[in-house]
Design an enzyme around this catalytic site. Structure first.
Site, PDB file in Angstrom:
ATOM      1  N   THR B 141       0.845  -1.189   0.000  1.00 40.44           N
ATOM      2  CA  THR B 141       0.000   0.000   0.000  1.00 40.44           C
ATOM      3  C   THR B 141       0.878   1.235   0.000  1.00 40.44           C
ATOM      4  O   THR B 141       1.856   1.303   0.736  1.00 40.44           O
ATOM      5  CB  THR B 141      -0.974   0.073   1.204  1.00 40.44           C
ATOM      6  OG1 THR B 141      -1.475   1.411   1.294  1.00 40.44           O
ATOM      7  CG2 THR B 141      -0.305  -0.234   2.529  1.00 40.44           C
ATOM      8  N   ASP B 143      -0.048   3.857   1.160  1.00 43.79           N
ATOM      9  CA  ASP B 143      -0.419   4.602   2.368  1.00 43.79           C
ATOM     10  C   ASP B 143       0.467   4.279   3.572  1.00 43.79           C
ATOM     11  O   ASP B 143       0.471   5.033   4.546  1.00 43.79           O
ATOM     12  CB  ASP B 143      -1.879   4.318   2.734  1.00 43.79           C
ATOM     13  CG  ASP B 143      -2.839   4.897   1.721  1.00 43.79           C
ATOM     14  OD1 ASP B 143      -2.464   5.878   1.055  1.00 43.79           O
ATOM     15  OD2 ASP B 143      -3.960   4.368   1.585  1.00 43.79           O
ATOM     16  N   GLY B 189      -3.607   9.699   0.831  1.00 48.61           N
ATOM     17  CA  GLY B 189      -3.499   9.221   2.211  1.00 48.61           C
ATOM     18  C   GLY B 189      -4.633   9.811   3.014  1.00 48.61           C
ATOM     19  O   GLY B 189      -4.503  10.922   3.519  1.00 48.61           O
ATOM     20  N   ARG B 190      -5.745   9.066   3.146  1.00 53.24           N
ATOM     21  CA  ARG B 190      -6.902   9.742   3.741  1.00 53.24           C
ATOM     22  C   ARG B 190      -6.805   9.830   5.260  1.00 53.24           C
ATOM     23  O   ARG B 190      -7.181  10.837   5.829  1.00 53.24           O
ATOM     24  CB  ARG B 190      -8.219   9.166   3.252  1.00 53.24           C
ATOM     25  CG  ARG B 190      -8.412   7.692   3.380  1.00 53.24           C
ATOM     26  CD  ARG B 190      -9.758   7.254   2.789  1.00 53.24           C
ATOM     27  NE  ARG B 190      -9.737   7.218   1.334  1.00 53.24           N
ATOM     28  CZ  ARG B 190     -10.432   6.335   0.625  1.00 53.24           C
ATOM     29  NH1 ARG B 190     -11.167   5.423   1.234  1.00 53.24           N
ATOM     30  NH2 ARG B 190     -10.390   6.353  -0.674  1.00 53.24           N
TER      31      ARG B 190
END
Lengths: 407, 407
Positions: B141, B143, B189-190
């Site tokens: 990922t 992220d 990147g939440r």
């Protein structure tokens, strides 16, 4: 007595505008018998008017000059300063007094249309007043919209960036190939579609994405676009569409202007968005399919990751050739590239009258656009393919590209 | 009798998720004494349920497997299919019947949090029913939000892309350094700000842009932001600010929600777009200065131009290590990376309980964020710097990266 040299950069930068700066400076510094000091204007003619300039020689000694060659942006800083149309304006004697103060004999200006306008005006003023300062334009623009040259340094690297990035986006978009989706890529070039057309190079095989390419050279119909998308989605799961930021309807109204009509935030203010975002919302609403829009933005002109070896070489050579031409007495000229052969591709360097070039715009020929207005023909591919060849290894530091910058 | 192997990819892709696929397939094909056929699931577990799979061996013979290693996107196709929480659901016996039909003994799933959830459920179901199929998760990922691993393959290449692109944008933004401007870069990147934090690596010297970095780990105040910008513009002409797409106010309301309605994806995540665009409009309106916003978008996860050599190597090794662990009898595990040494940087590979990992989220530690909430500390730089080292030469064709694709 040897005269001094001054060089400046103007307008939006490209990935290789500093390569042309390198070409001018390197060539001039290597002809010490002919030239005195080599100056750089900080922020173009506007900065020069405020007395902002620098001696370029120390950069050569420190190795910085070599690094400038692969540094994006405008090392000297840029401006968007337009000289007055009226050559009787007081700014001209002021400028020429400054040229005289710095004993300038040779003036080089690296830029696009507006920069060539500056070269034209200064050279005409010189002619009018009997000044022997020589004014040479060195072309740059990612838009590729300068006339009388096969192409413009800066375009090939931007085209290579667009083609490789669109190829990557196509790969990314195909990941959920069991679900239908539309990806809209917005590409720079408001009036000339050269860069958007370059997205055609991304195709890995016949029929590959991007399936549709819309240039500003033709009128864009929202309804025809929706029909094309709807039809294509019957046979292709993940559709990638490339659009120019400057697509417009038959009345010349930009698609992004439609967005500005409807986009209002919760304070009641207009949300200014691009054509891609507008079409994303349109497709979502009308076709109910998953849509994403991607604006390639400034990376198109500043990415150093996809420099074209051909472009870098030509950008340096254009600058160096300009110095030779000025030395031979030319003035009021822009350096132009003439395609000398197709296979293998070669170019010759020549000069063209800068006054004919400035304020003109070269768009993609109509017969290089397909009849349905949503693709380019093989003729464009043949034109663009040689320009994106050749890899450039950018110096690295700590895992990242190493760039020169003014201290 | 030798059991067969199956491998799948799930969730959003990264630049090196195919390198992990390569690692699994290459390692399994090279252990013909232990494994039967090596299958790939088309579109993950969802495609497998529909009987979509392929034999991977021909790819090795054709040379395609080698090309997969540097191809972005998910070669096998992806899915966002969530298995039911209730292990009594009818889908489980259906799946295990299919595993039995294909004589599957080893199951590898390359993905992030949601994919580890799939591995957890399948391995728990296997345990419950006495199945000896081994289930291994291979992390990926951009992220970097998986717990119990130093970092996640995919993050280093995305971080390198973000850092180099922000460095290029900073160079581009400084071109009109005689005019004030603000450039806002929106980064993916939440909930976890790792990738946004990586923009700090772009700085060429102390005090260089990006001057402010806002992560989703802290609350974002629009008024404080405007004050910070206004103050900085007094001493810096061209300000570059990096924000996470997931910045939010003290009530947890996303900045983009102030401008947009938000949808929800089928994992219950909020769909985010437009924090950068919203702040662009806010700064323009309130400070009256030239502003541009740039959304790095999917290029962060699919660009092959800034692959980290370290990342590529680790992604391949993670896949290969997974095969070894499965062969040794491990199941219900995710491959994890442990930093073994700092200088020179080395990692060890190990396994962790996938059920502990899934549905957790590792965010940037609070003490790696400066007290004013708009920068990261040296601790982050020390952590991230080794990850972006090493260059990868991607095969080229006709001036563009050459990618593998399913025919």
């Amino acid at each position: 007595m040897k005269k001094n040299v001054i060089v400046g950069q103007s307008g939006g930068p490209t990935a290789v505008i500093n390569a042309s700066l390198y070409g001018v400076v390197y060539e001039a510094l290597n002809r010490e018998d002919s030239f005195g000091t080599v100056y750089g204007m900080i922020n173009g003619i506007e900065g020069f008017l405020n007395g902002k300039l620098m001696d370029m020689k120390p950069l050569d000694k420190s190795g910085e000059l070599e690094l400038i060659k692969t540094t994006p942006g405008s090392y000297l800083g840029s401006c968007r300063y337009k000289l007055p149309e009226n050559l009787e304006d007081a700014v001209y004697p002021l400028l020429f007094q400054k040229f005289s103060d710095y004993k300038i004999g040779y003036f080089f200006y690296i830029g696009g249309n507006d920069s060539m306008d500056t070269v034209s005006k200064l050279s005409r003023y010189a002619q009018k007043t009997g000044s022997d300062i020589r004014f040479i334009g060195v072309p740059k623009t990612i838009d590729n919209d300068l006339i009388l040259t096969d192409h413009t340094p800066g375009f090939p690297s931007a085209a290579k960036y667009v083609a490789s990035t669109v190829r990557e986006i196509v790969t990314d978009a195909s990941v959920y190939d069991n679900k239908k989706s539309v990806t809209i890529v917005e590409i720079m070039g408001r009036h000339a579609g050269w860069l958007t057309a370059a997205s055609a190079l991304a195709r890995k095989y016949k029929g590959d994405n991007p399936l549709f390419i819309y240039l500003p050279e033709t009128n864009f119909s929202q309804e025809a676009f929706l029909k094309q998308i709807e039809k294509a989605l019957r046979t292709t799961s993940n559709l990638v569409v490339c659009i120019s930021e400057g697509i417009h309807d038959e009345h010349g109204k930009f698609v992004c202007e439609f967005a500005n009509d409807v986009g209002v935030d919760n304070f009641g203010h207009k949300m200014l968005t691009g054509s891609g975002k507008y079409l994303e919302n349109l497709v979502k609403e009308r076709l109910g399919v998953k849509v994403r829009s991607i604006e390639l933005n400034v990376c198109q002109r500043c990415s150093s990751s996809m420099l074209s070896g051909t472009d870098l070489k030509e950008a340096v050579a254009s600058g160096a050739y300009g110095v030779k031409c000025a030395l031979e007495g030319e003035s009021g000229k822009m350096i132009a590239l003439k395609r000398a052969a197709e296979d293998p591709y070669t170019v010759d360097y020549t000069t063209e009258d800068v006054t004919l070039i400035c304020n003109q715009e070269k768009t993609v020929p109509t017969d290089w656009i397909t009849k349905d207005g949503c693709d380019v023909t093989e003729a464009f591919i043949r034109y663009a393919q040689p320009l994106i060849q050749g890899e450039v290894s950018v110096p690295k530091e700590n895992g990242l590209p190493r760039f020169a910058y003014r201290r």
